[in-house]
Design a protein around this motif. Structure first.
Motif, mmCIF file in Angstrom:
data_model
loop_
_atom_site.group_PDB
_atom_site.id
_atom_site.type_symbol
_atom_site.label_atom_id
_atom_site.label_comp_id
_atom_site.label_asym_id
_atom_site.label_seq_id
_atom_site.Cartn_x
_atom_site.Cartn_y
_atom_site.Cartn_z
ATOM 1 N N LEU A 61 0.813 -1.218 0.000
ATOM 2 C CA LEU A 61 0.000 0.000 0.000
ATOM 3 C C LEU A 61 0.847 1.270 0.000
ATOM 4 O O LEU A 61 0.353 2.363 -0.279
ATOM 5 N N SER A 84 -2.897 -5.813 0.280
ATOM 6 C CA SER A 84 -3.791 -4.965 1.072
ATOM 7 C C SER A 84 -5.207 -5.123 0.543
ATOM 8 O O SER A 84 -5.409 -5.532 -0.604
ATOM 9 N N VAL A 85 -6.167 -4.753 1.389
ATOM 10 C CA VAL A 85 -7.550 -4.706 0.899
ATOM 11 C C VAL A 85 -7.831 -3.327 0.331
ATOM 12 O O VAL A 85 -8.588 -3.169 -0.621
ATOM 13 N N GLY A 86 -7.208 -2.294 0.915
ATOM 14 C CA GLY A 86 -7.378 -0.932 0.399
ATOM 15 C C GLY A 86 -6.626 -0.807 -0.917
ATOM 16 O O GLY A 86 -5.531 -1.365 -1.071
ATOM 17 N N LEU A 109 -8.046 -10.253 6.432
ATOM 18 C CA LEU A 109 -7.520 -9.346 7.467
ATOM 19 C C LEU A 109 -8.628 -8.686 8.275
ATOM 20 O O LEU A 109 -8.385 -7.853 9.146
ATOM 21 N N ARG A 246 -8.278 5.117 6.315
ATOM 22 C CA ARG A 246 -7.113 5.755 5.705
ATOM 23 C C ARG A 246 -6.999 7.173 6.274
ATOM 24 O O ARG A 246 -8.026 7.826 6.531
ATOM 25 N N HIS A 294 -0.234 2.284 11.764
ATOM 26 C CA HIS A 294 -0.917 1.492 10.727
ATOM 27 C C HIS A 294 -0.676 -0.018 10.925
ATOM 28 O O HIS A 294 -0.084 -0.680 10.069
ATOM 29 N N SER A 297 -3.800 -4.783 10.513
ATOM 30 C CA SER A 297 -3.779 -6.202 10.109
ATOM 31 C C SER A 297 -2.532 -6.926 10.602
ATOM 32 O O SER A 297 -2.248 -8.046 10.166
ATOM 33 N N MET A 306 -2.312 -13.124 4.146
ATOM 34 C CA MET A 306 -2.368 -12.048 3.134
ATOM 35 C C MET A 306 -1.302 -12.277 2.054
ATOM 36 O O MET A 306 -1.560 -12.122 0.861
HETATM 37 C C1 DGY Z 1 -5.083 -2.720 4.010
HETATM 38 O O1 DGY Z 1 -5.025 -3.934 3.752
HETATM 39 O O2 DGY Z 1 -5.669 -1.908 3.276
HETATM 40 C C2 DGY Z 1 -4.446 -2.246 5.276
HETATM 41 O O3 DGY Z 1 -4.357 -0.908 5.361
HETATM 42 C C3 DGY Z 1 -3.206 -2.961 5.661
HETATM 43 O O4 DGY Z 1 -3.483 -4.289 5.887
#
Ligand code: DGY
Ligand code: NDP
Length: 329
Positions: A61, A84-86, A109, A246, A294, A297, A306
């Motif tokens: 990320l 990341s998921v974001g 996560l 975020r 941050h 996760s 992940m």
């Molecule tokens: C995400 O995955 O978007 C987090 O910010 C970090 O795991």
């Protein structure tokens, strides 16, 4: 592992069949992997150089994947897999235009991030970092009736901004603390909200009626800067603000003013702008602001899962087959 499998199969006279299977199911034997071998982020210059001609990219990320990076990669690039998921660090329009597929890491996560959010909420509301500091610096003189008092969840109203995967997992974890009302806001009402008796309300209602506000939405042009002066001015003076989505969802100058003037009680942030937050940042001077680096996760098992998922996404994209978690562009 692939090599060992070949050897074992060869001994049992099934070498050719095994080889076929490997070649059809894995691209490992045919991949040239260029790895940034450090925990520190790859520099922009190294990224632009290293990505030239690549077919796939596994990124973090902290890597901004924009038109410049995509141009540097060239037409070979078929897949981007982010750990990341974001995905706000990816220039989705540019990626889509080039027909590149994107893999990400939803779900795996969710529990870890929800757990951390609850920990941050409790630490902020019950002033744990301040308490720990007082024990160490000799500020603990005796038990005093109002010393280090904070706010409890029992009987409270909690507002979740973005009742998605993580928002829902946070709500499920908070309800057993005796939360009286669970409000949520977003673009659409969620059928799964019934599980936590969630009430879908306009953002203004959520902000003015909540004792705890938890931000767990994705960062989009619509949510960028959403928590600003006007937002904080509508909060109760006893309310606690938590953000694990975020940093850019929050206007940090306005948050500082709200915290330092006593307009709101406290804030807990796992995400900031920029990251890392400079050590001389004004938010770090406040006792009623708890900032984490941050780590939503950050459990060993979650980061392991992940990583495996990000690799499987990358391989699927390279092979042109299904990716376990492909982002719909
Ligand atoms: C995400 O995955 O978007 C987090 O910010 C970090 O795991
Ligand atoms: P989801 O896609 O499941 O949830 C995102 C939610 O954001 C959706 O419910 C969506 O609501 C909501 N949303 C979108 N636009 C708005 C808006 N304008 N106002 C309010 N809500 C909105 O994603 P996840 O729950 O899996 O992850 C959410 C985010 O959490 C990630 O994008 C990432 O930024 C962050 N994150 C942070 C971590 C950390 O370490 N701190 C770890 C993991 C994730 P709707 O469906 O109605 O649009």
């Amino acid at each position: 592992c692939t090599f060992c499998f070949c050897c074992a199969a060869a001994e049992s006279n099934k070498y050719e069949a095994a080889k076929e299977e490997i070649l059809s199911q894995t691209v490992c034997t045919r991949c040239e992997v260029s790895q940034w071998d450090s925990d520190e982020p790859v520099s922009r210059a190294d990224l632009l150089k290293g990505i030239q001609g690549a077919h796939g990219l596994l990124c973090l990320l902290s890597d901004k994947i924009d038109a410049e990076v995509l141009e540097a990669a060239g037409p070979n690039l078929k897949v981007i897999s982010t750990l990341s998921v974001g995905f706000d660090h990816l220039a989705i329009d540019e990626i889509k235009k080039r027909g590149i597929r994107v893999g990400y890491t939803p779900d795996v996560l969710t529990d870890a991030t929800a757990e951390l959010t609850v920990a941050l909420l409790l630490a902020t509301a019950r002033r744990l970092p301040e308490g720990v500091e007082e024990v160490k610096n000799g500020g603990w003189s005796s038990w005093k009736p109002l010393w280090l008092c904070g706010y409890g969840l029992s009987g409270s109203t909690v507002g979740v901004i973005g009742l998605g995967r993580i928002g829902m997992a946070i709500a499920q974890r908070l309800m057993p603390f005796g939360v009286k009302r669970l409000l949520y806001s977003g673009r659409t009402a969620k059928p799964h909200a019934a599980e936590v008796n969630g009430e879908f309300v306009p953002l203004d209602t959520l902000v003015s009626e909540s004792d705890f506000i938890v931000v767990s939405c994705s960062l989009t042009p619509e949510t960028q800067g959403m928590c600003d002066k006007s937002f904080f001015s509508k909060m109760k003076p006893t309310a606690v603000f938590i953000n694990t989505s975020r940093g850019a969802v929050v206007n940090q100058e306005h948050l500082y003013e709200a915290l330092s003037s006593g307009q709101i009680a406290a804030a807990g942030l796992d995400v900031t702008t920029p990251e890392p937050l400079p050590t001389n940042h004004q938010l770090l001077t406040l006792k009623n602001c708890v900032v984490l680096p941050h780590i939503g996760s950050a459990t060993y098992s979650t980061r392991g899962v992940m990583s495996a998922l990000a690799v499987q996404n990358l391989l699927g994209g390279l092979q042109g087959t299904d990716m376990p978690s492909e982002l719909t562009l």
